[in-house]
Design a protein around this motif. Sequence first.
Motif, mmCIF file in Angstrom:
data_model
loop_
_atom_site.group_PDB
_atom_site.id
_atom_site.type_symbol
_atom_site.label_atom_id
_atom_site.label_comp_id
_atom_site.label_asym_id
_atom_site.label_seq_id
_atom_site.Cartn_x
_atom_site.Cartn_y
_atom_site.Cartn_z
ATOM 1 N N GLY A 37 14.659 0.282 -9.738
ATOM 2 C CA GLY A 37 14.233 -1.261 -9.526
ATOM 3 C C GLY A 37 13.365 -1.325 -8.294
ATOM 4 O O GLY A 37 13.415 -0.675 -7.127
ATOM 5 N N ILE A 38 12.294 -2.143 -8.016
ATOM 6 C CA ILE A 38 11.519 -2.383 -6.933
ATOM 7 C C ILE A 38 11.437 -4.012 -6.698
ATOM 8 O O ILE A 38 11.010 -4.593 -7.417
ATOM 9 C CB ILE A 38 9.804 -1.750 -7.332
ATOM 10 N N ALA A 39 11.921 -4.427 -5.581
ATOM 11 C CA ALA A 39 12.071 -5.873 -5.223
ATOM 12 C C ALA A 39 10.625 -6.078 -4.284
ATOM 13 O O ALA A 39 10.253 -5.258 -3.691
ATOM 14 C CB ALA A 39 13.124 -5.959 -4.233
ATOM 15 N N VAL A 40 9.856 -7.144 -5.214
ATOM 16 C CA VAL A 40 8.732 -7.690 -4.559
ATOM 17 C C VAL A 40 8.795 -9.121 -4.349
ATOM 18 O O VAL A 40 9.730 -9.823 -4.949
ATOM 19 C CB VAL A 40 7.565 -7.376 -5.744
ATOM 20 N N ALA A 59 0.726 -1.251 -0.077
ATOM 21 C CA ALA A 59 -0.005 0.089 -0.057
ATOM 22 C C ALA A 59 1.004 1.381 0.137
ATOM 23 O O ALA A 59 0.535 2.159 -0.730
ATOM 24 C CB ALA A 59 -1.079 -0.031 1.237
ATOM 25 N N VAL A 60 2.025 1.093 0.856
ATOM 26 C CA VAL A 60 2.826 2.463 0.844
ATOM 27 C C VAL A 60 3.922 2.327 -0.154
ATOM 28 O O VAL A 60 3.868 3.547 -0.819
ATOM 29 C CB VAL A 60 3.548 2.604 2.224
ATOM 30 N N ALA A 100 1.266 -10.062 -8.378
ATOM 31 C CA ALA A 100 0.377 -9.562 -7.419
ATOM 32 C C ALA A 100 -0.320 -8.246 -7.675
ATOM 33 O O ALA A 100 0.075 -7.161 -8.702
ATOM 34 C CB ALA A 100 1.015 -9.307 -6.007
ATOM 35 N N THR A 101 -1.668 -8.333 -7.369
ATOM 36 C CA THR A 101 -2.397 -7.187 -7.474
ATOM 37 C C THR A 101 -2.171 -6.049 -6.720
ATOM 38 O O THR A 101 -1.822 -6.227 -5.411
ATOM 39 C CB THR A 101 -3.905 -7.498 -7.270
ATOM 40 N N ARG A 102 -1.864 -4.856 -7.456
ATOM 41 C CA ARG A 102 -1.472 -3.795 -6.598
ATOM 42 C C ARG A 102 -2.316 -2.675 -6.702
ATOM 43 O O ARG A 102 -2.965 -2.347 -7.525
ATOM 44 C CB ARG A 102 -0.041 -3.189 -6.750
#
Length: 454
Positions: free
Chosen positions: A44-47, A16-17, A52-54
Amino acid sequence: MTDYRRLRVALLGAGAVGSQVAALLLRHADELADRAGATLELVGIAVRDLDATRDVELPRELLTTDPEPLLVGSDIVIELMGGIEPARTNLLQAINAGADVVTANKALLATHGPEIFDAADQVGAQVYYEAAAAGAIPIIRPLRDSLAGDRVQRIMGIVNGTTNYILDRMDAEGAEFADVLAQAQALGFAEADPTADVEGYDAAQKAAILASLAFHTTVPLDKVHREGITAIDKDMIDAARHAGYVIKLLAVCERLPGDDDTGESISVRVYPALVDRAHPLASVHGANNAVFVQAEAAGDLMFYGAGAGGVQTASAVLGDVVSAARRHIAGGKGVGESTRANLAVAPIGRVTTRYQITLEVDDRPGVLATVAGILSDGHVSIATVEQTVIEPAPGSPVTPADAPAAASAPAIPMARLVIGTHRAREQHLSDTVARLAESDVVERVVSVLRVEGD
């Protein structure tokens, strides 16, 4: 256009944030560059899950399940994963690679803060965490910087939006705890497992962070006295309203004077308390937060706003990112945390405050005198007393005064005593309540609530 130096920014977590932070970094890149004096390039964004739905749609090419390259090749690393591991390991790796780090992870800082701050100090990096204590409310910088030359005496705050929403709705609607909790879960204010909020764990983590800053002393989480709100019921809310109070879950951090045996110390505690309806904290409604600071020179200060929410918390995170970028441009060693005061954290028994004690007692002559004697013997002074007769339930037997005793005697008529005390030491009060509970005239100790905000 100004040709700014480029800084590589990595993001760990896109919940969420995190998703809001990423979206704002991309959407307002030019404005942020002008404010920071550097181009902030989100590399980059580590997930955990690429699919996943964001809440916000993010560029697929920025997503990765492997944080390793981001940790060793970035100037600023933003950690919004939550939890202890792998967040702790990832932050330490980023720091040791020379990155400044930004985090909103209160649990991590409350349990491993000294380790993380020490690692940053060793390499000259900086840890930023404005969003870790009260969401969008700017409280970390005022305590760490603006009030660094003052002497903070006390902090009293509502730092958990979920519990404030629940208690506020109970007060406004006359509803029971379980019903409002279910409503809070349906609205997304409370998690499916609300334990961290309603049992006070979240607020205790934030209290440890605030106290460490305010008193320049490391405050271990296990030194924070913690009580939740699960025992608060409609009758307690109604009694508080009748007496001119509202019940709030408070984080209280205060400086305690020394005596002949001990030097100055601090108290850090979280519990539901009665707050006078004329106090500013009483008017904090819904899921909002507020922190009330009392300083020797500055006087009373209050910080109010959204304590949670994706975009609101993202505001605080991005403020830290801009600060980190400015530090990179200016150069030099990061500023370490000031915890050199080394004040002792006092046990809850040393705290002095006022109390409201509610008892169910036998309704017969001499009971009030007996109760008053027990309080007096325990060094607890009575300020107010209100007595009401508890009406028997319809159909329950009533014994005439001249009736002979029966083998199965009906219940003795009951009364409720609501006793307000003058200031008393917690240990004295606790011992006295234990004696009241054992007394022949007391049927039940209904509740004991502290009164804060004098």
